[in-house]
Write a protein that holds these residues in place. Structure first.
Motif, PDB file in Angstrom:
ATOM      1  N   ARG A  60      -3.395  18.208  -0.230  1.00 35.19           N
ATOM      2  CA  ARG A  60      -2.956  17.499  -1.429  1.00 35.19           C
ATOM      3  C   ARG A  60      -1.577  16.886  -1.192  1.00 35.19           C
ATOM      4  NH1 ARG A  60      -2.968  20.625  -7.115  1.00 35.19           N
ATOM      5  NH2 ARG A  60      -5.225  20.316  -6.817  1.00 35.19           N
ATOM      6  N   GLY A  61      -1.341  15.756  -1.811  1.00 36.84           N
ATOM      7  CA  GLY A  61      -0.027  15.126  -1.710  1.00 36.84           C
ATOM      8  C   GLY A  61       0.182  14.343  -0.433  1.00 36.84           C
ATOM      9  N   LEU A  62      -0.868  13.678   0.064  1.00 39.14           N
ATOM     10  CA  LEU A  62      -0.779  12.921   1.315  1.00 39.14           C
ATOM     11  C   LEU A  62      -0.798  11.406   1.074  1.00 39.14           C
ATOM     12  CD1 LEU A  62      -3.158  15.032   3.605  1.00 39.14           C
ATOM     13  CD2 LEU A  62      -0.702  15.287   3.242  1.00 39.14           C
ATOM     14  N   ALA A  63      -0.394  10.978  -0.094  1.00 39.12           N
ATOM     15  CA  ALA A  63      -0.323   9.536  -0.359  1.00 39.12           C
ATOM     16  C   ALA A  63       0.715   8.893   0.548  1.00 39.12           C
ATOM     17  CB  ALA A  63       0.033   9.286  -1.825  1.00 39.12           C
ATOM     18  N   PRO A  64       0.487   7.670   1.022  1.00 42.67           N
ATOM     19  CA  PRO A  64       1.449   7.021   1.926  1.00 42.67           C
ATOM     20  C   PRO A  64       2.776   6.736   1.240  1.00 42.67           C
ATOM     21  CG  PRO A  64      -0.249   5.478   1.251  1.00 42.67           C
ATOM     22  CD  PRO A  64      -0.688   6.818   0.762  1.00 42.67           C
ATOM     23  N   CYS A  65       3.826   6.695   2.047  1.00 44.79           N
ATOM     24  CA  CYS A  65       5.176   6.451   1.547  1.00 44.79           C
ATOM     25  C   CYS A  65       5.489   4.957   1.562  1.00 44.79           C
ATOM     26  CB  CYS A  65       6.219   7.187   2.389  1.00 44.79           C
ATOM     27  SG  CYS A  65       6.073   8.986   2.349  1.00 44.79           S
TER      28      CYS A  65
ATOM     29  N   LEU B 251      -2.626  14.375 -16.627  1.00 49.79           N
ATOM     30  CA  LEU B 251      -2.377  13.678 -15.372  1.00 49.79           C
ATOM     31  C   LEU B 251      -0.989  14.088 -14.870  1.00 49.79           C
ATOM     32  CD1 LEU B 251      -3.259  11.542 -13.262  1.00 49.79           C
ATOM     33  CD2 LEU B 251      -2.034   9.858 -14.641  1.00 49.79           C
ATOM     34  N   VAL B 252      -0.942  14.781 -13.754  1.00 51.43           N
ATOM     35  CA  VAL B 252       0.306  15.287 -13.183  1.00 51.43           C
ATOM     36  C   VAL B 252       0.718  14.353 -12.048  1.00 51.43           C
ATOM     37  CG1 VAL B 252       1.470  17.255 -12.108  1.00 51.43           C
ATOM     38  CG2 VAL B 252      -0.382  17.631 -13.757  1.00 51.43           C
ATOM     39  N   SER B 253       1.943  13.895 -12.079  1.00 54.05           N
ATOM     40  CA  SER B 253       2.463  13.033 -11.017  1.00 54.05           C
ATOM     41  C   SER B 253       3.750  13.615 -10.461  1.00 54.05           C
ATOM     42  CB  SER B 253       2.714  11.607 -11.535  1.00 54.05           C
ATOM     43  OG  SER B 253       3.702  11.609 -12.553  1.00 54.05           O
ATOM     44  N   TYR B 254       3.917  13.497  -9.164  1.00 51.81           N
ATOM     45  CA  TYR B 254       5.142  13.952  -8.505  1.00 51.81           C
ATOM     46  C   TYR B 254       5.370  13.082  -7.281  1.00 51.81           C
ATOM     47  CZ  TYR B 254       2.079  16.348  -5.171  1.00 51.81           C
ATOM     48  OH  TYR B 254       1.113  16.627  -4.224  1.00 51.81           O
ATOM     49  N   PHE B 255       6.570  13.169  -6.730  1.00 50.47           N
ATOM     50  CA  PHE B 255       6.975  12.299  -5.637  1.00 50.47           C
ATOM     51  C   PHE B 255       7.411  13.133  -4.430  1.00 50.47           C
ATOM     52  CE2 PHE B 255       7.494   9.951  -9.512  1.00 50.47           C
ATOM     53  CZ  PHE B 255       7.126   8.656  -9.215  1.00 50.47           C
TER      54      PHE B 255
ATOM     55  N   ARG C  61       4.157   8.522  -4.119  1.00 53.27           N
ATOM     56  CA  ARG C  61       3.773   8.974  -5.459  1.00 53.27           C
ATOM     57  C   ARG C  61       2.392   9.605  -5.391  1.00 53.27           C
ATOM     58  NH1 ARG C  61       1.158   7.122 -10.157  1.00 53.27           N
ATOM     59  NH2 ARG C  61       2.234   7.698 -12.108  1.00 53.27           N
ATOM     60  N   ASN C  62       2.285  10.843  -5.838  1.00 53.85           N
ATOM     61  CA  ASN C  62       1.034  11.592  -5.804  1.00 53.85           C
ATOM     62  C   ASN C  62       0.643  12.002  -7.219  1.00 53.85           C
ATOM     63  OD1 ASN C  62       0.628  12.268  -2.682  1.00 53.85           O
ATOM     64  ND2 ASN C  62       2.798  12.547  -3.167  1.00 53.85           N
ATOM     65  N   THR C  63      -0.640  11.990  -7.485  1.00 53.93           N
ATOM     66  CA  THR C  63      -1.147  12.386  -8.802  1.00 53.93           C
ATOM     67  C   THR C  63      -2.365  13.281  -8.631  1.00 53.93           C
ATOM     68  OG1 THR C  63      -2.564  10.430  -8.967  1.00 53.93           O
ATOM     69  CG2 THR C  63      -0.348  10.263  -9.903  1.00 53.93           C
ATOM     70  N   TYR C  64      -2.570  14.120  -9.625  1.00 52.58           N
ATOM     71  CA  TYR C  64      -3.808  14.895  -9.704  1.00 52.58           C
ATOM     72  C   TYR C  64      -4.071  15.219 -11.164  1.00 52.58           C
ATOM     73  CZ  TYR C  64      -0.814  19.079 -10.001  1.00 52.58           C
ATOM     74  OH  TYR C  64       0.123  20.000 -10.375  1.00 52.58           O
ATOM     75  N   VAL C  65      -5.310  15.567 -11.473  1.00 57.28           N
ATOM     76  CA  VAL C  65      -5.740  15.834 -12.846  1.00 57.28           C
ATOM     77  C   VAL C  65      -5.873  17.334 -13.045  1.00 57.28           C
ATOM     78  CG1 VAL C  65      -7.568  15.488 -14.549  1.00 57.28           C
ATOM     79  CG2 VAL C  65      -6.903  13.614 -13.048  1.00 57.28           C
ATOM     80  N   ARG C  66      -5.306  17.817 -14.136  1.00 58.15           N
ATOM     81  CA  ARG C  66      -5.385  19.241 -14.476  1.00 58.15           C
ATOM     82  C   ARG C  66      -6.003  19.378 -15.861  1.00 58.15           C
ATOM     83  NH1 ARG C  66       0.170  22.269 -14.833  1.00 58.15           N
ATOM     84  NH2 ARG C  66       0.232  21.058 -16.779  1.00 58.15           N
TER      85      ARG C  66
ATOM     86  N   LEU D 165       4.913   4.558   5.516  1.00 60.40           N
ATOM     87  CA  LEU D 165       4.734   5.763   6.327  1.00 60.40           C
ATOM     88  C   LEU D 165       3.457   6.451   5.856  1.00 60.40           C
ATOM     89  CD1 LEU D 165       8.161   7.653   6.751  1.00 60.40           C
ATOM     90  CD2 LEU D 165       6.733   6.657   8.545  1.00 60.40           C
ATOM     91  N   ALA D 166       2.493   6.553   6.731  1.00 59.83           N
ATOM     92  CA  ALA D 166       1.277   7.283   6.418  1.00 59.83           C
ATOM     93  C   ALA D 166       1.494   8.761   6.747  1.00 59.83           C
ATOM     94  CB  ALA D 166       0.095   6.731   7.215  1.00 59.83           C
ATOM     95  N   ILE D 167       1.200   9.628   5.798  1.00 64.83           N
ATOM     96  CA  ILE D 167       1.334  11.072   6.011  1.00 64.83           C
ATOM     97  C   ILE D 167       0.013  11.583   6.572  1.00 64.83           C
ATOM     98  CG2 ILE D 167       1.844  13.297   4.958  1.00 64.83           C
ATOM     99  CD1 ILE D 167       3.448  11.879   2.843  1.00 64.83           C
TER     100      ILE D 167
END
Length: 238
Positions: free
Chosen positions: A208-213, A47-51, A28-33, A170-172
């Motif tokens: 961006r989007g490197l949160a662990p799985c 707050l934008v979140s995506y997987f 799960r990844n998030t960022y602020v726009r 899983l670490a990206i």
């Protein structure tokens, strides 16, 4: 085997890192726009979140998808194979490569019935697939984007566990896209080490989007905490 695990298959299975095939890995990844100010002195913030989803098969194939939807809505598309390729081997290993029949969610707030499952079937086209290799605790994945003959995605991952034998993280380490020249006949194989030409103009490294799985078994896709809405998962300090 003799020095590290003392000829114990059970000890090796628990302590040696390996991928799990009975579910999927979700990040799960998030960022602020920042929004647009209209007729107010306040500046809105979104707050934008995506997987990011991975599913690994025993034959060296993996399924990949990015989506704004939670794991319970994406699991159906990831459980089906997008290609008619039989898995190598026999017995349980071959059976794990087949399409998975997910348990139905009968709890509150879950899928309402056949319409959502039909939508998940249509959503299956968003699932990409490629090949991976494992070296130690490292996983190296490669795929070619659909409708393209030259754009490649390379993911370098590292396996780890929250407790012995779990293999549930899983670490990206890096995600790289490469644009090969059209008509290139270079063989597409997962690289065991990050490419040396990452600074080349055709190679882009994504930060961006490197949160662990987190690993989610099939039987827990409807009860996973990753299904919670943003107001229960995130907080902001202003």
């Amino acid at each position: 085997m003799a020095t590290k695990y003392r000829f114990s298959w059970k000890r090796m299975f628990i302590h040696h890192p390996h991928l799990r095939f009975d579910g999927l890995y979700a990040a799960r990844n998030t960022y602020v726009r920042t929004g647009v100010v209209e007729f107010t002195n306040h500046k809105p913030v979104h707050l934008v979140s995506y997987f990011r989803y991975y599913r690994f098969l025993p034959d060296g194939t993996f399924l990949y998808r990015t989506s704004p939807h939670v794991v319970s809505k994406v699991a159906k598309s990831m459980a089906q194979l997008p290609f008619p390729v039989p898995c190598a081997g026999s017995g349980s290993a071959a059976g794990q490569c087949a399409a998975v029949k997910l348990p139905r969610n009968r709890g509150p707030g879950g899928p309402g019935g056949g319409k959502e499952w039909q939508a998940a079937d249509k959503d299956r086209a968003a699932v990409l697939w490629g090949h991976y290799v494992v070296k130690g605790n490292k996983v190296h994945c490669t795929l070619v984007y659909p409708n393209s003959t030259s754009t490649e995605l390379h993911c370098h991952l590292a396996m780890w566990s929250t407790h012995p034998g779990a293999n549930n993280r899983l670490a990206i380490e890096s995600i790289i896209t490469r644009d090969r020249e059209l008509g290139s006949t270079a063989e597409l194989v997962p690289q065991q080490e990050p490419n040396a030409d990452e600074d080349a103009p055709s190679v882009k490294s994504h930060s961006r989007g490197l949160a662990p799985c987190v690993f989610v078994p099939w039987e827990q896709v409807h009860i996973s905490p990753l299904n919670k809405p943003s107001h229960e998962m995130d907080f902001m300090i202003v």
